[in-house]
Design a protein around this motif. Structure first.
Motif, short mmCIF file in Angstrom:
data_model
loop_
_atom_site.label_atom_id
_atom_site.label_comp_id
_atom_site.label_asym_id
_atom_site.label_seq_id
_atom_site.Cartn_x
_atom_site.Cartn_y
_atom_site.Cartn_z
N LEU A 180 0.80 -1.22 0.00
CA LEU A 180 0.00 0.00 0.00
C LEU A 180 0.83 1.27 0.00
N ASN A 181 2.15 1.16 0.18
CA ASN A 181 3.03 2.28 -0.16
C ASN A 181 4.40 1.72 -0.51
N ASP A 182 5.27 2.57 -1.06
CA ASP A 182 6.57 2.11 -1.52
C ASP A 182 7.48 1.71 -0.36
N GLU A 183 7.36 2.39 0.78
CA GLU A 183 8.23 2.04 1.90
C GLU A 183 7.96 0.61 2.35
N LEU A 184 6.69 0.23 2.44
CA LEU A 184 6.34 -1.16 2.76
C LEU A 184 6.92 -2.11 1.71
N ALA A 185 6.78 -1.72 0.44
CA ALA A 185 7.27 -2.57 -0.65
C ALA A 185 8.78 -2.76 -0.57
N LEU A 186 9.51 -1.69 -0.27
CA LEU A 186 10.97 -1.78 -0.21
C LEU A 186 11.41 -2.68 0.95
N GLY A 187 10.72 -2.58 2.08
CA GLY A 187 11.02 -3.47 3.20
C GLY A 187 10.72 -4.92 2.86
N ALA A 188 9.60 -5.14 2.18
CA ALA A 188 9.21 -6.50 1.80
C ALA A 188 10.16 -7.09 0.77
N PHE A 208 3.22 1.81 -4.12
CA PHE A 208 2.33 2.97 -4.30
C PHE A 208 3.05 4.20 -3.74
N ASP A 209 3.22 5.22 -4.55
CA ASP A 209 3.78 6.53 -4.17
C ASP A 209 4.84 7.03 -5.14
N ASN A 210 5.53 6.12 -5.84
CA ASN A 210 6.61 6.49 -6.75
C ASN A 210 7.67 7.33 -6.04
N LEU A 211 8.19 6.82 -4.95
CA LEU A 211 9.29 7.48 -4.26
C LEU A 211 10.55 7.42 -5.13
N ASP A 212 11.39 8.41 -4.99
CA ASP A 212 12.61 8.47 -5.81
C ASP A 212 13.46 7.22 -5.66
N GLU A 213 13.59 6.71 -4.42
CA GLU A 213 14.50 5.59 -4.21
C GLU A 213 14.00 4.28 -4.83
N GLY A 214 12.72 4.22 -5.19
CA GLY A 214 12.19 3.00 -5.77
C GLY A 214 12.85 2.61 -7.08
N GLN A 215 13.25 3.61 -7.85
CA GLN A 215 13.87 3.29 -9.14
C GLN A 215 15.30 2.79 -8.99
N TYR A 216 15.87 2.92 -7.76
CA TYR A 216 17.24 2.46 -7.53
C TYR A 216 17.30 1.18 -6.71
N ALA A 217 16.12 0.62 -6.36
CA ALA A 217 16.09 -0.66 -5.65
C ALA A 217 16.57 -1.77 -6.57
N MET A 218 16.91 -2.92 -5.98
CA MET A 218 17.30 -4.09 -6.76
C MET A 218 16.33 -5.23 -6.45
N PRO A 219 15.39 -5.52 -7.35
CA PRO A 219 15.13 -4.85 -8.62
C PRO A 219 14.40 -3.52 -8.41
N SER A 220 14.39 -2.70 -9.45
CA SER A 220 13.68 -1.43 -9.36
C SER A 220 12.19 -1.69 -9.19
N LEU A 221 11.53 -0.76 -8.49
CA LEU A 221 10.18 -1.02 -8.01
C LEU A 221 9.10 -0.50 -8.96
#
Length: 275
Positions: A180-188, A208-221
């Protein structure tokens, strides 16, 4: 509500930029989503020194709408309080969540988990995004599986990691995840990969949110862009109008919905999986 959330920090930056174009200075007060702090802010004598207020409540409920009664220019942000007396800039939470879930289903995923549900919430981002998730499942003829609805009152990365770890330990099995948001997704994401699950091959992930750091995750979000620049611009423009025109008559407030879009990246790139 809380600048530690990247979403609100990025939104505040955009508000500052939009206000600067109107030669306005922005002062930021953090309420931490606490109802008492939000009510105190609305009644604070400091408001008399301001031209107007952009207000994003999280602690106040729909039943508190009558307590706003502002005699100064006010624009509401978010979903927590609805009132026809003030302009209200909001996200298309239900539609965006429905499209994000449908995207996973259209990609061939059969068991879609939802991460970040708030138990008992009726009005708020979590409730509306959960509603969109349910609508997408119903439209696809997929029964709602309560075991795939993963609750998490907090929406930080650590909350997403903790909730995902607990879900995997209790045996939850899914091939798609809508956080339900990118921070949750990045932790998961971190926990899924640590558990040996490949993203997106084993589990496709959408945030959900399109945070800047999402595009730099591995894999990108892969994520929903809720239209943050449009939200900031519309909120500031509306407030400037109210400052010039005065407080609107009862029931004269406008509801402004920002446009959204789904940004497909590696975490749910189905063309990459099939290649």
């Amino acid at each position: 509500p809380e600048l530690r959330f990247s979403y609100f920090a990025e939104l505040a930056d955009l508000v500052l930029q939009a206000a600067r174009r109107h030669d306005l200075v922005v002062l930021i007060e953090q309420t931490n989503g606490d109802r008492a702090a939000e009510l105190a802010l609305l009644r604070s004598p400091r408001i008399s020194m301001m031209d107007g207020l952009l207000f994003s409540p999280l602690g106040m409920s729909h039943e508190d709408a009558g307590l706003i009664a502002a005699d100064y220019p006010l624009v509401l942000l978010g979903e927590r309080v609805f009132s026809d007396d003030y302009d209200h800039v909001t996200i298309q939470n239900v539609d965006a969540a429905r499209d994000a879930t449908a995207f996973l289903l259209d990609g061939g995923r059969k068991r879609i988990a939802l991460l970040g549900a708030h138990e008992g919430e009726v009005v708020g981002s979590a409730a509306f995004r959960y509603a969109g998730y349910r609508e997408a499942l119903a439209a696809a003829g997929v029964p709602l599986d309560p075991s795939l609805v993963i609750a998490s009152q907090g929406w930080h990365r650590t909350d997403g990691a903790t909730a995902m770890r607990v879900a995997l330990e209790r045996g939850a099995r899914f091939d798609g995840l809508f956080a339900l948001n990118d921070e949750l997704a990045l932790g998961a994401l971190r926990v899924l990969q640590a558990a040996g699950l490949r993203v997106p091959e084993d589990v496709a992930v959408v945030g959900f949110d399109n945070l800047d750091e999402g595009q730099y995750a591995m894999p990108s979000l892969t994520t929903v862009d809720p239209g943050r620049p449009a939200i900031a611009q519309a909120a500031v423009d509306s407030l400037v109008e109210r400052i010039a025109a005065g407080v609107p008559e009862s029931g004269a407030g406008r509801r402004i919905e920002a446009p959204y879009r789904l940004i497909v990246r590696e975490s749910a790139d189905f063309a990459r999986v099939s290649a």
